[in-house]
Design an enzyme around this catalytic site. Structure first.
Site, mmCIF file in Angstrom:
data_model
loop_
_atom_site.group_PDB
_atom_site.id
_atom_site.type_symbol
_atom_site.label_atom_id
_atom_site.label_comp_id
_atom_site.label_asym_id
_atom_site.label_seq_id
_atom_site.Cartn_x
_atom_site.Cartn_y
_atom_site.Cartn_z
ATOM 1 N N GLN A 1 0.838 -1.208 0.000
ATOM 2 C CA GLN A 1 0.000 0.000 0.000
ATOM 3 C C GLN A 1 0.871 1.255 0.000
ATOM 4 O OE1 GLN A 1 -3.602 0.156 0.057
ATOM 5 N NE2 GLN A 1 -3.088 2.244 -0.517
ATOM 6 N N CYS B 1 -6.239 4.096 2.637
ATOM 7 C CA CYS B 1 -5.952 2.892 1.831
ATOM 8 C C CYS B 1 -7.210 2.183 1.370
ATOM 9 C CB CYS B 1 -5.047 1.945 2.611
ATOM 10 S SG CYS B 1 -5.807 1.240 4.093
#
Ligand code: CP
Ligand code: NVA
Length: 302
Positions: free
Chosen positions: A134, A259
């Protein structure tokens, strides 16, 4: 190149991380132009997921397909992993059949054990402690929108979780200041904090923390595996919601990231994902491009 794993961001040097970010930006441009590039033809990526996923699974599967290779989704429900076959044995066997393996699991130690017994690159697709893939996408997104993140002020609002720990690693590699604003008892990994005290500090007051920020980031208050703590966490984090009001204390050109998946009304206000500072959809798309750059780095330099 000797066998390389990607278990945390610290498996890369600063230069390698910057190279992957730049390469992700290039691969994105080439993909948009419709240029076919198949450096992983006939190569196979195995995806072991012990927790749910939308973005990580789809970005890796699409990335492998675009690169001319293929992927295998392996859920513990359908494999011998779920019936207790030791991970050491699974790692030895799978790595004789595929070219790389991504794993999303609970204990970070399990990922490390798997990697220690694998003869092919192992990629962390999220553990309880870290989510480095991420961060590749997040750093690419910042670079695309604002250029270098070096020397900038990044503020993490909310739980000191796997994402927050990975932001600490990013701060140390890319030289930015990271302020973590979280309630007492929900701090990130203490040894990481200590190790990087020159870059990272805790500020309990979110308004004070966000003032002058160049990037504000948050994530869910209860991560996967913490479902039974949901109610206690809702109470503990009440003052840590990111909203346009909190965001107004940041610099005028500050960006907002998450995210995803997001819980509107909890860690973010209903309107935050659509706020003018929000780059969350680019951030999600960049999972694809950044991980393609990672796969190329791990598999094509070998
Ligand atoms: N951000 C992220 O990793 O999303 P998924 O859980 O959908 O993969
Ligand atoms: N911190 C979250 C991230 C999800 C992508 C979790 O671990 O559930």
């Amino acid at each position: 190149m000797a066998l390389r794993h990607f278990l945390t961001l610290k498996d890369l040097s600063k230069d390698e991380l910057l190279q992957i970010i730049e390469r992700g930006i290039t691969l994105k441009r080439e993909q948009r132009k419709g240029n076919i590039y198949e450096p992983l033809k006939n190569r196979v990526l195995a995806l072991i997921f012990e927790k749910s996923s939308t973005r990580t699974r789809v970005s890796f599967e699409s990335g492998m397909a675009q690169f001319g290779g293929s992927s295998l989704f392996l859920s513990p429900r359908d494999t011998q992993l779920g019936r207790g076959e030791p991970i050491e044995d699974s790692a030895r066997v799978l790595s004789r059949m595929v070219d790389a393996i991504t794993i999303r699991t609970f204990e970070h130690k399990k990922l490390e054990t798997f990697a220690a017994h694998s003869s092919v690159p192992v990629i962390n697709a999220l553990t309880d402690d870290f989510h480095p893939c991420q961060l590749l996408a997040d750093m690419q997104t910042y670079h695309e929108h604002r250029g270098s993140i070096e020397g900038k002020k990044v503020v993490w609002v909310g739980d000191g979780n796997n994402m927050c720990n990975s932001f600490i690693n990013a701060a140390s590699l890319l030289n930015f200041e990271l302020v973590v604003t979280c309630p007492d008892g929900y701090d990130p990994n203490s040894s990481l904090l200590q190790q990087h005290s020159d870059r990272v500090h805790i500020e309990r007051e979110p308004e004070k923390a966000v003032t002058g920020a160049d990037l504000v980031v948050t994530d869910v208050w209860a991560s996967m595996g913490q479902e039974e703590e949901q109610q206690a966490r809702l109470r503990a984090f009440t003052n840590y919601q990111v909203s346009p009001q909190l965001m107004s204390l940041a610099n005028n050109d500050a960006l907002f990231m998450h995210c995803l998946p997001a819980h509107r009304g909890e860690e973010i206000s209903e309107d935050m994902l659509d706020h003018s500072s929000s780059v969350v959809w680019d951030e999600a798309e960049n999972r694809l491009h950044a991980q393609k750059a990672l796969l190329e780095f791990l598999l094509c330099n070998a």
